[in-house]
Design an enzyme around this catalytic site. Structure first.
Site, short mmCIF file in Angstrom:
data_model
loop_
_atom_site.label_atom_id
_atom_site.label_comp_id
_atom_site.label_asym_id
_atom_site.label_seq_id
_atom_site.Cartn_x
_atom_site.Cartn_y
_atom_site.Cartn_z
N THR A 1 9.61 -3.50 17.99
CA THR A 1 8.68 -4.47 18.57
C THR A 1 9.20 -5.88 18.31
OG1 THR A 1 6.80 -2.99 18.22
CG2 THR A 1 6.30 -5.32 18.51
N ARG B 1 0.64 1.54 19.56
CA ARG B 1 1.39 2.62 20.20
C ARG B 1 0.59 3.92 20.20
NH1 ARG B 1 6.87 2.37 16.86
NH2 ARG B 1 7.58 3.89 18.43
N LEU C 1 6.04 -6.04 11.83
CA LEU C 1 6.17 -5.51 13.19
C LEU C 1 7.12 -4.33 13.12
CD1 LEU C 1 6.69 -8.79 15.29
CD2 LEU C 1 4.58 -7.48 15.03
N ASP C 2 6.88 -3.31 13.94
CA ASP C 2 7.83 -2.20 14.00
C ASP C 2 9.20 -2.72 14.38
OD1 ASP C 2 5.71 -0.50 13.50
OD2 ASP C 2 5.41 0.03 15.60
N ALA C 3 10.23 -2.00 13.99
CA ALA C 3 11.60 -2.44 14.28
C ALA C 3 11.80 -2.66 15.77
CB ALA C 3 12.60 -1.42 13.75
#
Length: 361
Positions: free
Chosen positions: A171, A276, A167-169
């Site tokens: 998110t 995104r 997961l993105d930081a």
């Protein structure tokens, strides 16, 4: 293990500086981080200090050595020196060799892990926003991987400490970690076959369509290496996101100033920044997204309290790699996103069956 620096044999010893033998100054061997001591030879007379150290530590870049010196990590004849200072034959130099930041990448670091489920093969984590999943440039420590190694040292024997997706930081939400190599291979196969359900809640600006599929390949944005974009380039990677609209807020709700849409998104692929980029490409960027905000109208009120993208991995479903039985988890968003959603009238504390009969993916 630190980097293999090559330094003077006696420079690594614990002997006092005056015991460093001048005729051993050219002997080189691997060493670990720590104080390095050596005596300047005639061939290095008049050289800058940073250049003389670089000649003694050929595996270390001069720019790194300059940083060490600027931090007070080098002395000449026991006095703190500057990188540009000139050295003379016989000068006794000491430099504190430091491990590169990336040396911490696979070191255990105890941290509170929000574990939702754990057994002998799996760990399911509700990742908080702000936690980087895997070490990389600028984030060589303090990552989820470091915390996993502290929680379960045996993960050092599993590639990427068992991480099978990221997961993105910014998110938050659910992700699964494999505790064995066999479990990791099984989960990777499930991801490849698209049988793992990864459902995200997204809050976007504007009134989105009731549902749809965004099938658009992605490549890195040549104008900004931190961004990705929809692309037809030959090296673009296929990406497919399905979404359903759950609710729409009034523009006045929460004093945000624009209507917001609450979407449930499912991934058929797992590209970096996929949701995104895809939502921005159809004119509905995520509230709070610092990187993908093209055509996003100004927002105020409750939206100002969110300091990251309004994206949360709310649901995860898969087959247990050992037992073969279906398992599913749900977690509501954390306080920052929940407060925004509640302020505009979105019920953020319970599951929503947005995809109806589509339960297989």
């Amino acid at each position: 293990m630190g980097p293999a620096h090559y330094i003077d044999t006696l420079a690594r010893s614990q002997a006092p500086l005056e015991e460093v033998a001048e005729d051993d100054a050219g002997a080189l061997e691997p060493a670990q981080a720590g104080p390095v001591r050596f005596k300047v030879t005639p061939e290095h007379a008049g050289w800058r200090l940073d250049r003389a150290i670089a000649a003694t530590l050929p595996s270390v870049s001069r720019s790194r050595i300059q940083v060490w010196i600027e931090q007070g990590g080098a002395t000449v004849n026991s006095s703190v020196a500057r990188a540009r200072d000139r050295v003379a034959p016989g000068d006794l130099i000491q430099v504190d060799v430091q491990e590169p930041a990336e040396a911490a990448a696979y070191k255990p670091e105890p941290m509170a892990l929000p574990i939702v489920y754990e057994d002998e093969m799996l760990i399911v984590i509700d990742k908080p926003a702000g936690l980087v999943v895997h070490p990389g440039a600028g984030n060589w420590s303090g990552t989820l991987l470091n915390g996993l190694l502290a929680h379960q040292p045996a993960l050092a024997a599993v590639p990427r400490a068992g991480i099978v997706h990221r997961l993105d930081a910014g998110t938050s939400g659910l992700m699964v970690v494999a505790k064995t190599v066999s479990a990791q291979l099984d989960l990777a196969r499930q991801l490849q076959e698209r049988t793992v359900v990864r459902e995200y809640w997204a809050v976007v600006t504007g009134v989105a369509a009731s549902g749809g599929t965004i099938d658009a390949a992605l490549s890195r944005d040549p104008r900004n290496p931190l961004r990705f974009r929809v692309s037809r380039r030959a090296d673009a990677r296929s990406a497919r996101t399905r979404y359903r609209r759950i609710a729409v807020s009034e523009a006045a709700a929460g004093q945000v100033g624009v209507a917001l849409s609450w979407l449930a998104c499912r991934l058929d692929t797992g590209r970096t920044h996929q949701i995104r980029v895809h939502l921005e490409s159809v004119g509905h960027p995520l509230v709070g997204d610092p990187l993908y905000s093209k055509r996003r109208p100004p927002t105020g009120g409750a939206a100002l309290g969110l300091k990251r993208q309004a994206l949360h991995a709310s649901r995860l479903a898969l087959k247990h790699p050992g037992q073969g039985v279906g398992m599913a988890w749900f977690r509501p968003p954390p306080d920052d996103l929940r407060e925004l959603m509640q302020a505009v009238g979105f019920a953020a504390d319970r599951p929503v069956d947005a995809f109806g009969a589509d339960r297989t993916r």
